[in-house]
Design an enzyme around this catalytic site. Structure first.
Site, mmCIF file in Angstrom:
data_model
loop_
_atom_site.group_PDB
_atom_site.id
_atom_site.type_symbol
_atom_site.label_atom_id
_atom_site.label_comp_id
_atom_site.label_asym_id
_atom_site.label_seq_id
_atom_site.Cartn_x
_atom_site.Cartn_y
_atom_site.Cartn_z
ATOM 1 N N SER A 44 0.798 -1.228 0.000
ATOM 2 C CA SER A 44 0.000 0.000 0.000
ATOM 3 C C SER A 44 0.832 1.280 0.000
ATOM 4 O O SER A 44 0.310 2.342 -0.290
ATOM 5 C CB SER A 44 -0.963 0.015 1.191
ATOM 6 O OG SER A 44 -0.236 0.078 2.401
ATOM 7 N N HIS A 83 1.000 4.159 6.831
ATOM 8 C CA HIS A 83 0.416 5.032 5.805
ATOM 9 C C HIS A 83 0.806 6.484 6.062
ATOM 10 O O HIS A 83 1.346 6.825 7.107
ATOM 11 C CB HIS A 83 -1.108 4.889 5.766
ATOM 12 C CG HIS A 83 -1.559 3.664 5.038
ATOM 13 N ND1 HIS A 83 -2.871 3.289 4.972
ATOM 14 C CD2 HIS A 83 -0.883 2.714 4.351
ATOM 15 C CE1 HIS A 83 -2.983 2.162 4.280
ATOM 16 N NE2 HIS A 83 -1.777 1.799 3.901
ATOM 17 N N ASP A 112 -8.201 5.989 4.386
ATOM 18 C CA ASP A 112 -8.234 4.780 5.220
ATOM 19 C C ASP A 112 -9.477 4.630 6.080
ATOM 20 O O ASP A 112 -9.516 3.760 6.950
ATOM 21 C CB ASP A 112 -7.010 4.762 6.145
ATOM 22 C CG ASP A 112 -5.724 4.497 5.407
ATOM 23 O OD1 ASP A 112 -5.772 4.022 4.263
ATOM 24 O OD2 ASP A 112 -4.661 4.763 5.984
#
Length: 170
Positions: A44, A83, A112
């Protein structure tokens, strides 16, 4: 092997394990992060970080900012997520002010919010395990292989056991 050699091996093993734990606890104290080293488990964050990269975390004293890459964990999740912060809202409630944080993987289409627990739209500073301050590429691939293929973990342990036993016999 006599009792004295067996005892010496046990003491050596205990010293290795104790040393590893002391190093880990020292890193926890120095970085302020409960988990100062993590392995990237998904794609990701590509092309910034790839599966198997080892990340080093630090818990900064300054508030989180847009653009920071963080590792966070939410209630009900076992595995932390790496992230980037894409939005930060500061609320003036209380002292210090409360931050609402929204994250997104660089390689993901959307934010998210679907990864957060039901009804939760923002992260807060309590969810952040640390800010990424460095990384080693691909070193953590062994961890991924052992998680993806559990039989490999047991084969590796058995091979190490055979090496130790045969080296002691010779």
């Amino acid at each position: 092997m006599n009792k004295r050699q067996l005892l010496l091996q046990g003491v050596n093993l205990g010293m290795i394990i104790t040393s590893a734990l002391m190093i880990w606890k020292s890193m926890v104290l120095a970085t302020g992060s409960e988990s100062p080293v993590v392995v990237v488990l998904s794609g990701s964050m590509e092309p910034g970080f790839y599966r198997g990269d080892i990340l080093f975390l630090y818990q900064p004293k300054t508030p989180a900012q847009t653009g920071d890459i963080i590792v966070f964990n939410t209630d009900g999740r076992e595995i932390p997520i790496v992230h980037r912060i894409i939005k930060v809202h500061e609320r003036a409630e209380g002292s210090p002010p409360r931050l609402d944080i929204l994250t997104k993987g660089d390689n993901n289409w959307g934010d998210d919010r679907s990864l957060y627990p039901r009804g939760q739209l923002w992260l807060n500073t309590g969810h952040i395990m640390g800010k990424v301050v460095g990384f080693l590429p691909h070193i953590g691939r062994v961890t991924i292989i052992m998680n993806d293929y559990p039989w490999f973990k047991y084969a590796l342990i058995a091979a190490l056991g055979v090496v130790v036993v045969t080296s002691k016999e010779g």
